[in-house]
Motif scaffolding. Sequence first.
Motif, PDB file in Angstrom:
ATOM      1  N   GLY A  50       1.131   2.763  -5.075  1.00 41.54           N
ATOM      2  CA  GLY A  50       0.854   3.874  -3.867  1.00 41.54           C
ATOM      3  C   GLY A  50       1.200   2.936  -2.414  1.00 41.54           C
TER       4      GLY A  50
ATOM      5  N   ASP B   4      -3.740   2.391  -4.544  1.00 38.36           N
ATOM      6  CA  ASP B   4      -3.834   3.494  -3.732  1.00 38.36           C
ATOM      7  C   ASP B   4      -2.773   4.703  -4.037  1.00 38.36           C
ATOM      8  OD1 ASP B   4      -4.507   4.795  -1.441  1.00 38.36           O
ATOM      9  OD2 ASP B   4      -3.668   3.379   0.073  1.00 38.36           O
ATOM     10  N   GLY B   5      -2.563   4.815  -5.322  1.00 40.71           N
ATOM     11  CA  GLY B   5      -1.478   5.935  -5.861  1.00 40.71           C
ATOM     12  C   GLY B   5      -1.831   7.220  -5.969  1.00 40.71           C
TER      13      GLY B   5
ATOM     14  N   SER C 287       3.320   4.428 -11.617  1.00 38.53           N
ATOM     15  CA  SER C 287       2.828   3.228 -11.841  1.00 38.53           C
ATOM     16  C   SER C 287       2.652   3.153 -13.421  1.00 38.53           C
ATOM     17  CB  SER C 287       1.447   2.913 -11.260  1.00 38.53           C
ATOM     18  OG  SER C 287       0.586   4.335 -11.390  1.00 38.53           O
TER      19      SER C 287
ATOM     20  N   ARG D 147      -8.798  -2.056   4.729  1.00 41.28           N
ATOM     21  CA  ARG D 147      -8.141  -2.417   3.593  1.00 41.28           C
ATOM     22  C   ARG D 147      -7.185  -3.592   4.272  1.00 41.28           C
ATOM     23  NH1 ARG D 147      -6.151   2.126   4.942  1.00 41.28           N
ATOM     24  NH2 ARG D 147      -4.138   2.956   4.830  1.00 41.28           N
TER      25      ARG D 147
ATOM     26  N   GLU E 268       1.002  -3.778  -5.053  1.00 41.13           N
ATOM     27  CA  GLU E 268       0.511  -2.443  -4.326  1.00 41.13           C
ATOM     28  C   GLU E 268       1.002  -1.223  -5.113  1.00 41.13           C
ATOM     29  OE1 GLU E 268       0.524  -2.542  -0.102  1.00 41.13           O
ATOM     30  OE2 GLU E 268       0.542  -0.205  -0.064  1.00 41.13           O
TER      31      GLU E 268
ATOM     32  N   HIS F 280       3.509   4.374   0.040  1.00 42.20           N
ATOM     33  CA  HIS F 280       4.048   5.446   1.145  1.00 42.20           C
ATOM     34  C   HIS F 280       5.057   4.800   2.007  1.00 42.20           C
ATOM     35  CE1 HIS F 280       3.794   9.048   3.222  1.00 42.20           C
ATOM     36  NE2 HIS F 280       3.320   8.532   4.256  1.00 42.20           N
TER      37      HIS F 280
ATOM     38  N   ASP G   7       5.977   2.853  -5.974  1.00 42.39           N
ATOM     39  CA  ASP G   7       5.700   4.005  -5.513  1.00 42.39           C
ATOM     40  C   ASP G   7       6.820   5.333  -5.889  1.00 42.39           C
ATOM     41  OD1 ASP G   7       3.946   5.427  -2.683  1.00 42.39           O
ATOM     42  OD2 ASP G   7       5.521   6.812  -3.790  1.00 42.39           O
ATOM     43  N   PRO G   8       6.597   6.362  -6.632  1.00 44.33           N
ATOM     44  CA  PRO G   8       7.616   7.202  -7.014  1.00 44.33           C
ATOM     45  C   PRO G   8       8.507   7.747  -5.907  1.00 44.33           C
ATOM     46  CG  PRO G   8       5.490   8.430  -7.331  1.00 44.33           C
ATOM     47  CD  PRO G   8       5.122   6.949  -6.850  1.00 44.33           C
TER      48      PRO G   8
ATOM     49  N   ILE H 103       0.917  -1.137   4.954  1.00 46.93           N
ATOM     50  CA  ILE H 103       0.043  -2.399   4.517  1.00 46.93           C
ATOM     51  C   ILE H 103       1.454  -3.621   3.937  1.00 46.93           C
ATOM     52  CG2 ILE H 103      -1.690  -3.327   2.942  1.00 46.93           C
ATOM     53  CD1 ILE H 103      -2.663  -1.377   5.153  1.00 46.93           C
TER      54      ILE H 103
END
Length: 227
Positions: free
Chosen positions: A23, A95-96, A72, A3, A21, A25, A42-43, A29
């Motif tokens: 998700g 990517d979530g 999101s 990716r 983006e 983490h 991201d949560p 990336i």
Amino acid sequence: MNRLKVITTLMKQKNLKNYLEIGVHNAHILFRIKSTFKIAIDPKFAFDTARKIGKTILNPFNLYNQYFEKTSDDFFADDASKVIGNKKIEISLIDGMHQYDYALRDIENTLKYLSDDGVIIIHDCNPQTKAASGTWDEWQSRNEEGFWNGDVWKAIVHLRSTRKDINVFVLNCDHGLGVVTKSKPENVLNLTPDEIVKMQYEAFDADRKDLINLKPVDYFYEYFSVK
Ligand SMILES: C[S@@+](CC[C@H](N)C(=O)[O-])C[C@H]1O[C@@H](n2cnc3c(N)ncnc32)[C@H](O)[C@@H]1O
């Protein structure tokens, strides 16, 4: 091919800048992306201030990152229109939460803000085992080791069945990289959401090439005319 390579190649050679983006983490990336407009959602971010500072020294573009520590869905409901404003998202990594309904909402919501020449990349679209391909609850109840892709593949099948205004394919690398562009679909499916919800891994496995429009990596270079 992975990716990061897909995203950086498109950014450089197609001049795509504004990055979203979902998700993130540990931002493995995100922190490598060179852009003055980067939105990270991201949560629960998996990095601390020291990592942020270190990564900003290595890549000063990280000074521009806009962080949203929330789901999101909440980002799109509360912030997207203000934060994105008149700008358009030009490249996005989704990517979530790796479930059909969540991934589908993320893609559909991102499409609303995507430029006409923008590209959405979706991670984990081509699971290789039944265990890796189900819902989070199923994966947890199996208590297996290894990599969970979820049923993001169903979101790809859904888009290929319902949207005639976008082209969708999956590159056969990095757990399956979904690619969405605002262009005429190469071909379409005619499955209903109800049929997709009920579809089992065995049916997906028997017909994955057509269901997710699976392409070899070389197709990426051909489709986007990049090197
Ligand atoms: C596989 S990781 C992302 C990895 C990262 N994109 C990369 O390429 O290294 C998935 C992330 O999605 C986040 N996540 C889970 N539910 C989410 C949601 N509803 N909205 C946004 N992100 C979510 C998790 O907290 C997790 O950090």
